[in-house]
Design a protein around this motif. Structure first.
Motif, PDB file in Angstrom:
ATOM      1  N   SER A  30      -1.369  71.812  30.718  1.00 51.22           N
ATOM      2  CA  SER A  30      -2.535  71.971  29.849  1.00 51.22           C
ATOM      3  C   SER A  30      -3.825  72.223  30.621  1.00 51.22           C
ATOM      4  CB  SER A  30      -2.696  70.747  28.955  1.00 51.22           C
ATOM      5  OG  SER A  30      -2.930  69.594  29.743  1.00 51.22           O
ATOM      6  N   THR A  31      -3.788  72.097  31.933  1.00 54.09           N
ATOM      7  CA  THR A  31      -4.988  72.353  32.737  1.00 54.09           C
ATOM      8  C   THR A  31      -5.111  73.824  33.148  1.00 54.09           C
ATOM      9  OG1 THR A  31      -3.953  71.903  34.870  1.00 54.09           O
ATOM     10  CG2 THR A  31      -4.879  70.018  33.675  1.00 54.09           C
ATOM     11  N   TYR A  32      -4.100  74.633  32.795  1.00 55.56           N
ATOM     12  CA  TYR A  32      -4.107  76.042  33.166  1.00 55.56           C
ATOM     13  C   TYR A  32      -4.247  76.935  31.943  1.00 55.56           C
ATOM     14  CZ  TYR A  32      -2.288  74.689  37.751  1.00 55.56           C
ATOM     15  OH  TYR A  32      -2.126  74.130  38.995  1.00 55.56           O
ATOM     16  N   ALA A  33      -5.119  77.934  32.040  1.00 51.18           N
ATOM     17  CA  ALA A  33      -5.006  79.060  31.135  1.00 51.18           C
ATOM     18  C   ALA A  33      -3.720  79.790  31.513  1.00 51.18           C
ATOM     19  CB  ALA A  33      -6.209  79.988  31.268  1.00 51.18           C
ATOM     20  N   MET A  34      -3.136  80.485  30.552  1.00 48.70           N
ATOM     21  CA  MET A  34      -1.859  81.145  30.785  1.00 48.70           C
ATOM     22  C   MET A  34      -1.944  82.612  30.381  1.00 48.70           C
ATOM     23  SD  MET A  34       0.142  78.812  32.019  1.00 48.70           S
ATOM     24  CE  MET A  34       1.734  79.644  31.881  1.00 48.70           C
ATOM     25  N   GLY A  35      -1.139  83.409  31.023  1.00 45.41           N
ATOM     26  CA  GLY A  35      -1.132  84.828  30.700  1.00 45.41           C
ATOM     27  C   GLY A  35       0.270  85.404  30.710  1.00 45.41           C
ATOM     28  N   TRP A  36       0.423  86.474  29.963  1.00 48.88           N
ATOM     29  CA  TRP A  36       1.638  87.291  30.016  1.00 48.88           C
ATOM     30  C   TRP A  36       1.275  88.642  30.641  1.00 48.88           C
ATOM     31  CZ3 TRP A  36       6.550  85.887  29.149  1.00 48.88           C
ATOM     32  CH2 TRP A  36       6.801  84.722  28.414  1.00 48.88           C
ATOM     33  N   TYR A  95       6.353  88.916  32.612  1.00 49.53           N
ATOM     34  CA  TYR A  95       6.141  87.729  33.424  1.00 49.53           C
ATOM     35  C   TYR A  95       5.087  86.848  32.781  1.00 49.53           C
ATOM     36  CZ  TYR A  95       8.173  90.680  37.123  1.00 49.53           C
ATOM     37  OH  TYR A  95       8.979  91.500  37.866  1.00 49.53           O
ATOM     38  N   CYS A  96       5.278  85.562  32.873  1.00 51.39           N
ATOM     39  CA  CYS A  96       4.183  84.661  32.529  1.00 51.39           C
ATOM     40  C   CYS A  96       3.564  84.154  33.829  1.00 51.39           C
ATOM     41  CB  CYS A  96       4.627  83.513  31.636  1.00 51.39           C
ATOM     42  SG  CYS A  96       5.682  82.291  32.420  1.00 51.39           S
ATOM     43  N   ALA A  97       2.310  83.740  33.731  1.00 53.88           N
ATOM     44  CA  ALA A  97       1.592  83.258  34.896  1.00 53.88           C
ATOM     45  C   ALA A  97       0.609  82.173  34.493  1.00 53.88           C
ATOM     46  CB  ALA A  97       0.843  84.401  35.576  1.00 53.88           C
ATOM     47  N   ARG A 105      -2.070  82.367  39.478  1.00 49.23           N
ATOM     48  CA  ARG A 105      -1.803  81.503  40.628  1.00 49.23           C
ATOM     49  C   ARG A 105      -0.309  81.278  40.806  1.00 49.23           C
ATOM     50  NH1 ARG A 105      -4.517  77.224  43.133  1.00 49.23           N
ATOM     51  NH2 ARG A 105      -6.366  78.528  42.896  1.00 49.23           N
ATOM     52  N   TYR A 106       0.386  81.102  39.699  1.00 50.20           N
ATOM     53  CA  TYR A 106       1.833  80.879  39.735  1.00 50.20           C
ATOM     54  C   TYR A 106       2.503  81.858  38.777  1.00 50.20           C
ATOM     55  CZ  TYR A 106       0.266  76.477  41.750  1.00 50.20           C
ATOM     56  OH  TYR A 106      -0.349  75.534  42.524  1.00 50.20           O
ATOM     57  N   TRP A 107       3.659  82.379  39.214  1.00 55.55           N
ATOM     58  CA  TRP A 107       4.395  83.361  38.438  1.00 55.55           C
ATOM     59  C   TRP A 107       5.784  82.846  38.077  1.00 55.55           C
ATOM     60  CZ3 TRP A 107       2.264  87.860  36.775  1.00 55.55           C
ATOM     61  CH2 TRP A 107       1.148  88.365  37.446  1.00 55.55           C
ATOM     62  N   GLY A 108       6.279  83.296  36.930  1.00 53.52           N
ATOM     63  CA  GLY A 108       7.675  83.117  36.612  1.00 53.52           C
ATOM     64  C   GLY A 108       8.489  84.243  37.231  1.00 53.52           C
ATOM     65  N   GLN A 109       9.799  84.205  36.986  1.00 55.44           N
ATOM     66  CA  GLN A 109      10.690  85.183  37.607  1.00 55.44           C
ATOM     67  C   GLN A 109      10.807  86.463  36.790  1.00 55.44           C
ATOM     68  OE1 GLN A 109      11.731  82.837  35.627  1.00 55.44           O
ATOM     69  NE2 GLN A 109      13.252  83.824  34.304  1.00 55.44           N
ATOM     70  N   GLY A 110      10.350  86.436  35.548  1.00 56.55           N
ATOM     71  CA  GLY A 110      10.368  87.620  34.705  1.00 56.55           C
ATOM     72  C   GLY A 110      11.564  87.686  33.783  1.00 56.55           C
ATOM     73  N   THR A 111      11.384  88.373  32.667  1.00 58.08           N
ATOM     74  CA  THR A 111      12.468  88.614  31.723  1.00 58.08           C
ATOM     75  C   THR A 111      12.369  90.060  31.242  1.00 58.08           C
ATOM     76  OG1 THR A 111      13.558  87.786  29.708  1.00 58.08           O
ATOM     77  CG2 THR A 111      11.156  87.763  29.706  1.00 58.08           C
ATOM     78  N   GLN A 112      13.521  90.725  31.180  1.00 56.81           N
ATOM     79  CA  GLN A 112      13.545  92.145  30.842  1.00 56.81           C
ATOM     80  C   GLN A 112      13.465  92.342  29.329  1.00 56.81           C
ATOM     81  OE1 GLN A 112      13.848  95.053  32.928  1.00 56.81           O
ATOM     82  NE2 GLN A 112      13.408  96.077  30.984  1.00 56.81           N
TER      83      GLN A 112
END
Length: 117
Positions: A30-36, A95-97, A105-112
């Motif tokens: 909850s301390t991070y804004a999130m992006g796709w 990807y979400c970040a 700052r942090y990335w997921g591994q991605g989904t097709q």
């Protein structure tokens, strides 16, 4: 540190819908804004949508505005991307970040996501 795992991608026909999920580890979600973000073959990674820490503020790329909706559930440490009226040009790895000062700052591994015409 935050670990992110995306899910929900797949193959869908044009005009269809998909809902992507991104589950985060740790108690600091909850301390991070999130992006796709998304990256199509041969193209640079681009921002699709972002959401503030509380979920009260969102923003979208012009190309997806009115079709995609970003949301988050801080109790479940999860951010979502509801994608409606999909087009072949939406085909990409998504990807979400976790964002800090608007920067991933942090990335997921991605989904097709593949949208057939």
């Amino acid at each position: 540190q935050v670990q992110l795992v995306e899910s929900g991608g797949g193959l869908v026909q044009a005009g269809g819908s998909l809902r992507l999920s991104c589950a985060a580890s740790g108690r600091t979600f909850s301390t991070y804004a999130m992006g796709w973000f998304r990256q199509a073959p041969g193209k640079e990674r681009e921002s699709v949508a972002a959401i503030s820490r509380s979920g009260g503020s969102t923003s979208y790329a012009n190309s997806v505005k009115g079709r995609f909706t970003i949301s988050r559930d801080n109790a479940k440490n999860t951010v979502y991307l509801q994608m409606n009226s999909l087009k072949p040009e939406d085909t990409a790895v998504y990807y979400c970040a976790a964002l800090v000062a608007g920067t991933p700052r942090y990335w997921g591994q991605g989904t097709q996501v593949t949208v057939s015409s």
